[in-house]
Design an enzyme around this catalytic site. Sequence first.
Site, PDB file in Angstrom:
ATOM      1  N   LYS A 119      13.522  -1.874 -15.181  1.00 49.90           N
ATOM      2  CA  LYS A 119      12.721  -2.773 -16.030  1.00 49.90           C
ATOM      3  C   LYS A 119      13.638  -3.567 -16.974  1.00 49.90           C
ATOM      4  O   LYS A 119      13.435  -4.760 -17.198  1.00 49.90           O
ATOM      5  CB  LYS A 119      11.689  -1.974 -16.836  1.00 49.90           C
ATOM      6  CG  LYS A 119      10.612  -1.310 -16.000  1.00 49.90           C
ATOM      7  CD  LYS A 119       9.725  -2.313 -15.289  1.00 49.90           C
ATOM      8  CE  LYS A 119       8.659  -1.657 -14.434  1.00 49.90           C
ATOM      9  NZ  LYS A 119       7.946  -2.595 -13.557  1.00 49.90           N
ATOM     10  N   SER A 165       7.748  -2.414 -19.539  1.00 51.68           N
ATOM     11  CA  SER A 165       7.345  -1.099 -20.040  1.00 51.68           C
ATOM     12  C   SER A 165       8.022  -0.816 -21.375  1.00 51.68           C
ATOM     13  O   SER A 165       9.150  -1.266 -21.626  1.00 51.68           O
ATOM     14  CB  SER A 165       7.798  -0.051 -19.018  1.00 51.68           C
ATOM     15  OG  SER A 165       7.698   1.245 -19.552  1.00 51.68           O
ATOM     16  N   TYR A 195      14.416   4.139 -13.209  1.00 54.14           N
ATOM     17  CA  TYR A 195      13.163   3.377 -13.306  1.00 54.14           C
ATOM     18  C   TYR A 195      13.193   2.477 -14.553  1.00 54.14           C
ATOM     19  O   TYR A 195      12.958   1.263 -14.477  1.00 54.14           O
ATOM     20  CB  TYR A 195      11.937   4.316 -13.369  1.00 54.14           C
ATOM     21  CG  TYR A 195      10.701   3.574 -13.814  1.00 54.14           C
ATOM     22  CD1 TYR A 195      10.071   2.682 -12.957  1.00 54.14           C
ATOM     23  CD2 TYR A 195      10.205   3.703 -15.118  1.00 54.14           C
ATOM     24  CE1 TYR A 195       8.967   1.944 -13.382  1.00 54.14           C
ATOM     25  CE2 TYR A 195       9.108   2.981 -15.543  1.00 54.14           C
ATOM     26  CZ  TYR A 195       8.485   2.103 -14.667  1.00 54.14           C
ATOM     27  OH  TYR A 195       7.408   1.366 -15.097  1.00 54.14           O
ATOM     28  N   ASP A 224       5.226  -6.674   1.905  1.00 56.44           N
ATOM     29  CA  ASP A 224       6.227  -6.247   0.926  1.00 56.44           C
ATOM     30  C   ASP A 224       6.816  -7.445   0.181  1.00 56.44           C
ATOM     31  O   ASP A 224       7.105  -8.476   0.801  1.00 56.44           O
ATOM     32  CB  ASP A 224       7.342  -5.503   1.697  1.00 56.44           C
ATOM     33  CG  ASP A 224       8.133  -4.601   0.787  1.00 56.44           C
ATOM     34  OD1 ASP A 224       8.874  -5.120  -0.067  1.00 56.44           O
ATOM     35  OD2 ASP A 224       8.001  -3.373   0.925  1.00 56.44           O
ATOM     36  N   LEU A 280       0.814  -1.226   0.000  1.00 54.95           N
ATOM     37  CA  LEU A 280       0.000   0.000   0.000  1.00 54.95           C
ATOM     38  C   LEU A 280       0.849   1.279   0.000  1.00 54.95           C
ATOM     39  O   LEU A 280       0.376   2.326   0.410  1.00 54.95           O
ATOM     40  CB  LEU A 280      -0.988   0.014   1.194  1.00 54.95           C
ATOM     41  CG  LEU A 280      -1.944  -1.192   1.265  1.00 54.95           C
ATOM     42  CD1 LEU A 280      -2.839  -1.079   2.499  1.00 54.95           C
ATOM     43  CD2 LEU A 280      -2.811  -1.281   0.003  1.00 54.95           C
TER      44      LEU A 280
HETATM   45  P1  NAD Z   1       0.761   1.653  -8.997  1.00 51.72           P
HETATM   46  O1  NAD Z   1       1.749   2.419  -8.189  1.00 51.72           O
HETATM   47  O2  NAD Z   1      -0.633   2.151  -9.038  1.00 51.72           O
HETATM   48  O3  NAD Z   1       0.731   0.137  -8.488  1.00 51.72           O
HETATM   49  C1  NAD Z   1       1.857  -0.518  -7.960  1.00 51.72           C
HETATM   50  C2  NAD Z   1       1.425  -1.191  -6.672  1.00 51.72           C
HETATM   51  O4  NAD Z   1       2.535  -1.884  -6.114  1.00 51.72           O
HETATM   52  C3  NAD Z   1       0.936  -0.201  -5.613  1.00 51.72           C
HETATM   53  O5  NAD Z   1      -0.291  -0.638  -5.100  1.00 51.72           O
HETATM   54  C4  NAD Z   1       2.034  -0.224  -4.546  1.00 51.72           C
HETATM   55  O6  NAD Z   1       1.511   0.006  -3.265  1.00 51.72           O
HETATM   56  C5  NAD Z   1       2.577  -1.638  -4.715  1.00 51.72           C
HETATM   57  N1  NAD Z   1       3.975  -1.816  -4.323  1.00 51.72           N
HETATM   58  C6  NAD Z   1       5.043  -1.071  -4.677  1.00 51.72           C
HETATM   59  N2  NAD Z   1       6.166  -1.587  -4.139  1.00 51.72           N
HETATM   60  C7  NAD Z   1       5.793  -2.687  -3.442  1.00 51.72           C
HETATM   61  C8  NAD Z   1       6.490  -3.653  -2.673  1.00 51.72           C
HETATM   62  N3  NAD Z   1       7.809  -3.552  -2.496  1.00 51.72           N
HETATM   63  N4  NAD Z   1       5.800  -4.659  -2.111  1.00 51.72           N
HETATM   64  C9  NAD Z   1       4.455  -4.745  -2.258  1.00 51.72           C
HETATM   65  N5  NAD Z   1       3.729  -3.854  -2.967  1.00 51.72           N
HETATM   66  C10 NAD Z   1       4.399  -2.843  -3.559  1.00 51.72           C
HETATM   67  O7  NAD Z   1       1.364   1.504 -10.454  1.00 51.72           O
HETATM   68  P2  NAD Z   1       0.681   0.929 -11.780  1.00 51.72           P
HETATM   69  O8  NAD Z   1       0.551   2.059 -12.735  1.00 51.72           O
HETATM   70  O9  NAD Z   1      -0.490   0.116 -11.462  1.00 51.72           O
HETATM   71  O10 NAD Z   1       1.883   0.030 -12.304  1.00 51.72           O
HETATM   72  C11 NAD Z   1       1.938  -1.372 -12.080  1.00 51.72           C
HETATM   73  C12 NAD Z   1       3.189  -1.924 -12.710  1.00 51.72           C
HETATM   74  O11 NAD Z   1       3.182  -1.630 -14.093  1.00 51.72           O
HETATM   75  C13 NAD Z   1       4.486  -1.333 -12.147  1.00 51.72           C
HETATM   76  O12 NAD Z   1       5.449  -2.344 -12.084  1.00 51.72           O
HETATM   77  C14 NAD Z   1       4.867  -0.299 -13.192  1.00 51.72           C
HETATM   78  O13 NAD Z   1       6.254  -0.082 -13.226  1.00 51.72           O
HETATM   79  C15 NAD Z   1       4.384  -0.978 -14.459  1.00 51.72           C
HETATM   80  N6  NAD Z   1       4.115  -0.034 -15.548  1.00 51.72           N
HETATM   81  C16 NAD Z   1       3.276   1.020 -15.331  1.00 51.72           C
HETATM   82  C17 NAD Z   1       3.038   1.929 -16.352  1.00 51.72           C
HETATM   83  C18 NAD Z   1       2.162   3.139 -16.124  1.00 51.72           C
HETATM   84  O14 NAD Z   1       2.297   4.099 -16.879  1.00 51.72           O
HETATM   85  N7  NAD Z   1       1.248   3.130 -15.157  1.00 51.72           N
HETATM   86  C19 NAD Z   1       3.628   1.724 -17.605  1.00 51.72           C
HETATM   87  C20 NAD Z   1       4.461   0.622 -17.799  1.00 51.72           C
HETATM   88  C21 NAD Z   1       4.689  -0.255 -16.743  1.00 51.72           C
HETATM   89  C1  WQD Z   2       3.057  11.742 -21.954  1.00 54.37           C
HETATM   90  C2  WQD Z   2       3.293  12.972 -22.836  1.00 54.37           C
HETATM   91  C3  WQD Z   2       4.978  14.448 -21.986  1.00 54.37           C
HETATM   92  C4  WQD Z   2       2.822  15.610 -18.377  1.00 54.37           C
HETATM   93  C5  WQD Z   2       5.881   7.664 -18.538  1.00 54.37           C
HETATM   94  C6  WQD Z   2       7.118   6.883 -18.190  1.00 54.37           C
HETATM   95  C7  WQD Z   2       7.083   5.538 -18.854  1.00 54.37           C
HETATM   96  C8  WQD Z   2       5.763   4.801 -18.559  1.00 54.37           C
HETATM   97  C9  WQD Z   2       4.557   5.667 -18.743  1.00 54.37           C
HETATM   98  C10 WQD Z   2       6.023   3.240 -16.799  1.00 54.37           C
HETATM   99  C11 WQD Z   2       4.760  13.329 -23.004  1.00 54.37           C
HETATM  100  C12 WQD Z   2       3.627  15.127 -21.989  1.00 54.37           C
HETATM  101  C13 WQD Z   2       3.184  15.031 -19.573  1.00 54.37           C
HETATM  102  C14 WQD Z   2       2.576  17.015 -18.336  1.00 54.37           C
HETATM  103  C15 WQD Z   2       3.034  17.125 -20.702  1.00 54.37           C
HETATM  104  N1  WQD Z   2       5.679   4.376 -17.211  1.00 54.37           N
HETATM  105  N2  WQD Z   2       3.277  15.776 -20.711  1.00 54.37           N
HETATM  106  N3  WQD Z   2       2.683  17.708 -19.508  1.00 54.37           N
HETATM  107  O1  WQD Z   2       6.569  10.165 -20.299  1.00 54.37           O
HETATM  108  O2  WQD Z   2       5.328   8.867 -22.088  1.00 54.37           O
HETATM  109  O3  WQD Z   2       5.823   7.793 -19.950  1.00 54.37           O
HETATM  110  O4  WQD Z   2       4.729   6.934 -18.081  1.00 54.37           O
HETATM  111  O5  WQD Z   2       6.682   2.417 -17.334  1.00 54.37           O
HETATM  112  O6  WQD Z   2       8.181   4.844 -18.389  1.00 54.37           O
HETATM  113  O7  WQD Z   2       8.256   7.608 -18.639  1.00 54.37           O
HETATM  114  O8  WQD Z   2       4.113   9.544 -20.014  1.00 54.37           O
HETATM  115  O9  WQD Z   2       2.111  10.708 -19.218  1.00 54.37           O
HETATM  116  O10 WQD Z   2       4.361  11.449 -18.360  1.00 54.37           O
HETATM  117  O11 WQD Z   2       3.763  11.917 -20.723  1.00 54.37           O
HETATM  118  O12 WQD Z   2       3.111  17.804 -21.713  1.00 54.37           O
HETATM  119  O13 WQD Z   2       2.286  17.588 -17.278  1.00 54.37           O
HETATM  120  O14 WQD Z   2       2.680  14.103 -22.185  1.00 54.37           O
HETATM  121  O15 WQD Z   2       5.993  15.356 -22.338  1.00 54.37           O
HETATM  122  O16 WQD Z   2       4.919  13.821 -24.316  1.00 54.37           O
HETATM  123  P1  WQD Z   2       5.553   9.172 -20.663  1.00 54.37           P
HETATM  124  P2  WQD Z   2       3.551  10.908 -19.492  1.00 54.37           P
END
Ligand code: NAD
Ligand code: WQD
Length: 337
Positions: A153, A124, A149, A58, A33
């Site tokens: 990955k 990602s 970050y 965790d 959480l």
């Molecule tokens: P989120 O932060 O909403 O969910 C992650 C969850 O993991 C949270 O509920 C957090 O409390 C829990 N958590 C974190 N560290 C923990 C630990 N050590 N032990 C137990 N629980 C833990 O994020 P999300 O957007 O749902 O992302 C989920 C996964 O997808 C992540 O691995 C993230 O890197 C990956 N991902 C997300 C995006 C995005 O843009 N949202 C894009 C690509 C990949």
């Molecule tokens: C999208 C577009 C910004 C905010 C990130 C992580 C990536 C993945 C997804 C997990 C870009 C523009 C954004 C703002 C803006 N996460 N922007 N004003 O950067 O594509 O990806 O989240 O794996 O690893 O890097 O997503 O939503 O931050 O940005 O103009 O206040 O919106 O420049 O072009 P991004 P984002």
Amino acid sequence: MKILVTGGAGYIGSHTTLALLEAGLDVVVLDNLCNSSPVSLSRVEELAARALTFVEGDINDRALLDRVFADHSIDAVMHFAGLKAVGESVAEPLLYYRNNVAGTLTLCEAMAVANVFKLVFSSSATVYGEPGEMPLHEQLPTGSATNPYGQSKVMVERCLSDLGAADPRWSIALLRYFNPIGAHSSGLIGENPNGLPNNLLPYISQVAAGKLAELAVYGNDYQTVDGTGVRDYIHVVDLADGHLKALHAIEAATGVAVWNLGTGVGYSVLQIIEAFEKASGCKIPYRLAARRPGDTAECWADSGKANRELGWQATRGLADMMTDTWRWTRQNPTGYP
Ligand code: NAD
Ligand code: WQD
């Protein structure tokens, strides 16, 4: 079939947990959480009209993992738990490597001892870095991610690939998400960022809700349709569906498979603003600002492999993504209670 979902209280994990319950699977959620609320899980249970098991804890806690595997007959793990704030990862790299990389290793060690070898991992599109060609397909080299970050990955993908190569009992899916947005159509679960949002859609939503004054558009001098950054935004419910399909695929397989989960279509920041305004009826005040360090001009997926091998394709379009984001924000202006 019983699935351990790490990070299941979070944004993508909660939507996927709902999809798993709706598909008739049993779910144990393990989440510390640190970036979520347990209310998301009560709402998932309400929507599914089924109970799940929640363990607060965790993934770095090996004794706890051993207990979870001993107490439940787990068939497969979906591993969402991780930290995901790019800027924070630059400031606190060790926190990110500890949580995302070491945490995954601890999880895999506990899985192996418990004889659980099926794993779906949240990777990602960030692993592609800036490869200079679009769309991004799974054969492109990875490793040029520009921040800790992203590197976490890349490292986990490497660890899991080596693990799959070393021991044929493992069956692992690496799912490379593009930009997940949107929310469940009920408006009951959605993205609940802590503090100032980093990502575009949560930021726009808070501007629309009157919590933030205006959006800064980071850069309008990219070589794109209108100069602003282009991304492949994918509805979180389509993403959840992709996880079910991947789980099904690895059930009968061995080794490591990589699938992009995106729509194959890119939209610019200005196009997103326009679509959000249309869906919500709210004007989004914005100002043009400097490029955000580390951003790339454009990024979209070739999702043909997931389509061919999983029979998966995103079905929800931009209007659905905007309408569902806005419904979630309107119904939950301060996130989960
Ligand atoms: P989120 O932060 O909403 O969910 C992650 C969850 O993991 C949270 O509920 C957090 O409390 C829990 N958590 C974190 N560290 C923990 C630990 N050590 N032990 C137990 N629980 C833990 O994020 P999300 O957007 O749902 O992302 C989920 C996964 O997808 C992540 O691995 C993230 O890197 C990956 N991902 C997300 C995006 C995005 O843009 N949202 C894009 C690509 C990949
Ligand atoms: C999208 C577009 C910004 C905010 C990130 C992580 C990536 C993945 C997804 C997990 C870009 C523009 C954004 C703002 C803006 N996460 N922007 N004003 O950067 O594509 O990806 O989240 O794996 O690893 O890097 O997503 O939503 O931050 O940005 O103009 O206040 O919106 O420049 O072009 P991004 P984002």
